[in-house]
Write an enzyme that holds these catalytic residues in place. Structure first.
Site, PDB file in Angstrom:
ATOM      1  N   SER A  71     -36.860  16.383  16.604  1.00  8.80           N
ATOM      2  CA  SER A  71     -35.512  16.958  16.559  1.00  8.80           C
ATOM      3  C   SER A  71     -35.459  18.461  16.791  1.00  8.80           C
ATOM      4  CB  SER A  71     -34.835  16.613  15.240  1.00  8.80           C
ATOM      5  OG  SER A  71     -34.387  15.268  15.248  1.00  8.80           O
ATOM      6  N   LYS A  74     -33.256  19.456  19.626  1.00 14.69           N
ATOM      7  CA  LYS A  74     -31.817  19.680  19.506  1.00 14.69           C
ATOM      8  C   LYS A  74     -31.429  21.113  19.854  1.00 14.69           C
ATOM      9  CE  LYS A  74     -30.612  16.006  16.224  1.00 14.69           C
ATOM     10  NZ  LYS A  74     -31.890  15.303  16.087  1.00 14.69           N
TER      11      LYS A  74
END
Length: 281
Positions: A71, A74
């Site tokens: 992540s 992101k």
């Protein structure tokens, strides 16, 4: 088009995020105790921007070992989404698709299972929101941006295979050195994106703690390596007295290890050892 900057003059040379060199690195093995007491292996690097110096634990892993970004991607997904207009701003809502998702341990992902703004999705690291952003960006556009950035390219071009999972499925890999270089360039508006409507917004949503002593900005990541081990990241910066210090933390542990509390504890223990979080740096 809003992303014509991909072509021509500005990007004859592909950007590389590699940050450290032998001349400005201090190897700090004293940090090993934090990894050992949390039963993880890994690396940590801190860059003192004012002095131009690195302090690094496990230098070979920091520079030479690449892992899926999970992540932490992101950050880049947000930048590309904003730059191309697929995300209109940090308050843009993507509707929940009605699918009730659960975390690997079985707990319901209640923070994901609802309508979310970009800022909310970033803070709770909502995978479905950013999968939809990636689908709206599209494979060809995403690939052009990654090529332009030279993202995760230490050991070859990062190839977008499946548009909504390539940052999670081990098909691209990035070093901690590259990760630190990325957040440093973002902080100083040195990435090939507009400042106010793209880079500034991402910096704003990365801010996690803001008090009289310090500002702490970061993005975490958690996924599984190809052999099933748990992999964790935290990348970002801490500011004290308006001076930024950039960091990248990368750890792995046996399957089933809950890295969520371990990552932030490790980061804060290390920062405290270096004298941060008291407003005295």
């Amino acid at each position: 088009m809003r992303y014509l900057f991909i072509s021509c003059v500005c990007f004859l040379v592909v950007m590389m995020f590699a940050a450290c060199s032998p001349n400005n690195v201090t190897v700090d093995d004293s940090l090993k105790k934090y990894f050992d007491e949390n039963h993880v292996t890994g690396t940590f690097g801190l860059f003192d921007n004012g002095q131009g110096q690195f302090s690094i634990y496990n230098l070979s892993r920091f520079k030479d070992s690449a892992y899926l970004p999970a992540s932490t991607f992101k950050i880049v997904n947000s930048l590309i989404g904003l730059e191309t207009g697929k995300i209109s701003g940090q308050h843009m809502v993507i509707k929940w698709d009605g699918v009730t998702r659960k975390f690997p341990g079985g707990d319901t992902a209640s923070a994901w299972n609802k309508d979310l703004t970009m800022e909310e999705a970033f803070k709770v690291s909502a995978v479905p929101y950013y999968q939809e952003v990636a689908r709206r960006i599209g494979k060809d556009t995403m690939q052009r941006f990654l090529d332009t950035l030279g993202y995760a390219s230490r050991y070859g071009r990062a190839i977008v295979r499946k548009i909504d999972s390539f940052w999670l499925d081990n098909s691209i890999k990035i070093t901690a050195d590259e990760q630190l270089g990325l957040v440093k360039k973002l902080y100083f508006d040195q990435l090939p994106f507009r400042k106010k409507t793209t880079q500034d917004i991402v910096k704003q949503i990365m801010l996690q703690e803001d008090n009289a002593n310090y500002k702490l900005s970061y993005k975490s990541g958690w996924a599984n390596t190809e052999n099933g081990d748990e992999l964790g990241w935290i990348i970002g910066w801490i500011e004290e007295n308006k001076h930024p210090y950039f960091f990248a933390l990368n750890v792995d542990a046996p399957p089933g290890t809950n890295l969520q509390p371990i990552r932030i504890k490790l980061l804060k223990d290390i920062l405290k050892q270096y004298g941060f979080m008291e407003g005295k740096k």
